[in-house]
Design a protein around this motif. Sequence first.
Motif, PDB file in Angstrom:
ATOM      1  N   TYR A 269     -87.619  -9.560   9.915  1.00 35.97           N
ATOM      2  CA  TYR A 269     -86.467  -9.221  10.736  1.00 35.97           C
ATOM      3  C   TYR A 269     -85.151  -9.431  10.014  1.00 35.97           C
ATOM      4  O   TYR A 269     -84.090  -9.257  10.595  1.00 35.97           O
ATOM      5  CB  TYR A 269     -86.512 -10.016  12.044  1.00 35.97           C
ATOM      6  CG  TYR A 269     -87.762  -9.656  12.784  1.00 35.97           C
ATOM      7  CD1 TYR A 269     -87.833  -8.498  13.534  1.00 35.97           C
ATOM      8  CD2 TYR A 269     -88.909 -10.428  12.652  1.00 35.97           C
ATOM      9  CE1 TYR A 269     -89.002  -8.126  14.167  1.00 35.97           C
ATOM     10  CE2 TYR A 269     -90.087 -10.061  13.281  1.00 35.97           C
ATOM     11  CZ  TYR A 269     -90.118  -8.913  14.032  1.00 35.97           C
ATOM     12  OH  TYR A 269     -91.284  -8.543  14.641  1.00 35.97           O
ATOM     13  N   LEU A 270     -85.210  -9.781   8.745  1.00 36.10           N
ATOM     14  CA  LEU A 270     -84.008  -9.936   7.934  1.00 36.10           C
ATOM     15  C   LEU A 270     -83.730  -8.687   7.124  1.00 36.10           C
ATOM     16  O   LEU A 270     -82.686  -8.569   6.497  1.00 36.10           O
ATOM     17  CB  LEU A 270     -84.149 -11.145   7.003  1.00 36.10           C
ATOM     18  CG  LEU A 270     -84.413 -12.478   7.686  1.00 36.10           C
ATOM     19  CD1 LEU A 270     -84.526 -13.580   6.642  1.00 36.10           C
ATOM     20  CD2 LEU A 270     -83.339 -12.803   8.703  1.00 36.10           C
ATOM     21  N   VAL A 271     -84.671  -7.758   7.133  1.00 40.08           N
ATOM     22  CA  VAL A 271     -84.560  -6.483   6.424  1.00 40.08           C
ATOM     23  C   VAL A 271     -85.029  -5.384   7.373  1.00 40.08           C
ATOM     24  O   VAL A 271     -85.564  -5.672   8.440  1.00 40.08           O
ATOM     25  CB  VAL A 271     -85.424  -6.465   5.139  1.00 40.08           C
ATOM     26  CG1 VAL A 271     -84.936  -7.507   4.151  1.00 40.08           C
ATOM     27  CG2 VAL A 271     -86.884  -6.679   5.444  1.00 40.08           C
ATOM     28  N   GLY A 272     -84.853  -4.140   6.979  1.00 39.67           N
ATOM     29  CA  GLY A 272     -85.333  -3.032   7.802  1.00 39.67           C
ATOM     30  C   GLY A 272     -86.845  -3.027   7.897  1.00 39.67           C
ATOM     31  O   GLY A 272     -87.547  -3.572   7.045  1.00 39.67           O
TER      32      GLY A 272
ATOM     33  N   MET B 216     -87.881 -19.502   1.795  1.00 41.52           N
ATOM     34  CA  MET B 216     -86.982 -20.643   1.621  1.00 41.52           C
ATOM     35  C   MET B 216     -87.039 -21.225   0.214  1.00 41.52           C
ATOM     36  O   MET B 216     -86.103 -21.867  -0.230  1.00 41.52           O
ATOM     37  CB  MET B 216     -87.287 -21.738   2.647  1.00 41.52           C
ATOM     38  CG  MET B 216     -86.824 -21.393   4.032  1.00 41.52           C
ATOM     39  SD  MET B 216     -87.066 -22.812   5.123  1.00 41.52           S
ATOM     40  CE  MET B 216     -86.744 -22.051   6.694  1.00 41.52           C
ATOM     41  N   ASN B 217     -88.166 -21.025  -0.459  1.00 43.18           N
ATOM     42  CA  ASN B 217     -88.324 -21.521  -1.823  1.00 43.18           C
ATOM     43  C   ASN B 217     -88.158 -23.045  -1.886  1.00 43.18           C
ATOM     44  O   ASN B 217     -87.495 -23.583  -2.762  1.00 43.18           O
ATOM     45  CB  ASN B 217     -87.326 -20.822  -2.758  1.00 43.18           C
ATOM     46  CG  ASN B 217     -87.688 -20.965  -4.216  1.00 43.18           C
ATOM     47  OD1 ASN B 217     -88.858 -20.937  -4.593  1.00 43.18           O
ATOM     48  ND2 ASN B 217     -86.678 -21.107  -5.060  1.00 43.18           N
TER      49      ASN B 217
ATOM     50  N   LEU C 129     -80.710 -19.106   4.673  1.00 49.67           N
ATOM     51  CA  LEU C 129     -80.841 -20.115   5.726  1.00 49.67           C
ATOM     52  C   LEU C 129     -79.955 -19.792   6.928  1.00 49.67           C
ATOM     53  O   LEU C 129     -80.363 -19.971   8.078  1.00 49.67           O
ATOM     54  CB  LEU C 129     -80.521 -21.503   5.183  1.00 49.67           C
ATOM     55  CG  LEU C 129     -81.474 -22.037   4.112  1.00 49.67           C
ATOM     56  CD1 LEU C 129     -80.978 -23.378   3.590  1.00 49.67           C
ATOM     57  CD2 LEU C 129     -82.889 -22.136   4.635  1.00 49.67           C
ATOM     58  N   LYS C 130     -78.755 -19.271   6.683  1.00 50.00           N
ATOM     59  CA  LYS C 130     -77.867 -18.883   7.784  1.00 50.00           C
ATOM     60  C   LYS C 130     -78.456 -17.718   8.578  1.00 50.00           C
ATOM     61  O   LYS C 130     -78.350 -17.685   9.802  1.00 50.00           O
ATOM     62  CB  LYS C 130     -76.485 -18.511   7.250  1.00 50.00           C
ATOM     63  CG  LYS C 130     -75.672 -19.699   6.833  1.00 50.00           C
ATOM     64  CD  LYS C 130     -74.326 -19.273   6.266  1.00 50.00           C
ATOM     65  CE  LYS C 130     -73.573 -20.493   5.757  1.00 50.00           C
ATOM     66  NZ  LYS C 130     -72.326 -20.114   5.082  1.00 50.00           N
TER      67      LYS C 130
ATOM     68  N   GLY D 241     -81.496 -18.715  16.635  1.00 44.55           N
ATOM     69  CA  GLY D 241     -80.605 -18.864  17.773  1.00 44.55           C
ATOM     70  C   GLY D 241     -80.662 -17.677  18.722  1.00 44.55           C
ATOM     71  O   GLY D 241     -80.667 -17.841  19.945  1.00 44.55           O
ATOM     72  N   GLU D 242     -80.731 -16.490  18.157  1.00 45.53           N
ATOM     73  CA  GLU D 242     -80.810 -15.268  18.962  1.00 45.53           C
ATOM     74  C   GLU D 242     -82.067 -15.250  19.830  1.00 45.53           C
ATOM     75  O   GLU D 242     -82.035 -14.817  20.977  1.00 45.53           O
ATOM     76  CB  GLU D 242     -80.798 -14.054  18.032  1.00 45.53           C
ATOM     77  CG  GLU D 242     -80.935 -12.723  18.709  1.00 45.53           C
ATOM     78  CD  GLU D 242     -80.999 -11.568  17.715  1.00 45.53           C
ATOM     79  OE1 GLU D 242     -81.567 -10.525  18.088  1.00 45.53           O
ATOM     80  OE2 GLU D 242     -80.499 -11.690  16.577  1.00 45.53           O
TER      81      GLU D 242
END
Length: 124
Positions: free
Chosen positions: A39-42, A66-67, A79-80, A87-88
């Motif tokens: 969900y951080l990329v398409g 996270m490595n 991380l943000k 949070g969403e």
Amino acid sequence: MVRPGQPGGAGIGLRAPHLAEIFSADYHIPWLEVLADNYLVGGGFERDHLRAIAERCPLSLHCIGMNLGGIDPLDRDYLKRIQALSGELGTCWVSDHLCFCQVKGDFLPDLLPLPYSEEALQHI
């Protein structure tokens, strides 16, 4: 250990074949694990589907980027983005593998094991 307000029991990893049943009236499972990096990329499930699922069932985010065992500095932007997604969705947990997946900024498409050494232990 389950803390107050956290779901107990066994959960399952969210997969496309589960969607119809998740939205059925008689669906119940204690929680679902979602691969956060999808969900951080398409690609992956649509974000609105994920929010609708979060309204029906507690979610846990599982990460692969996270490595934590790597020697590169933590990627604060990553991380943000994980924090914002958590949070969403109001997730109950966020997890990742204790491994490394980057070297000098180059992402490696695998979850590589840590050396079995005192130095690696101290790093973690």
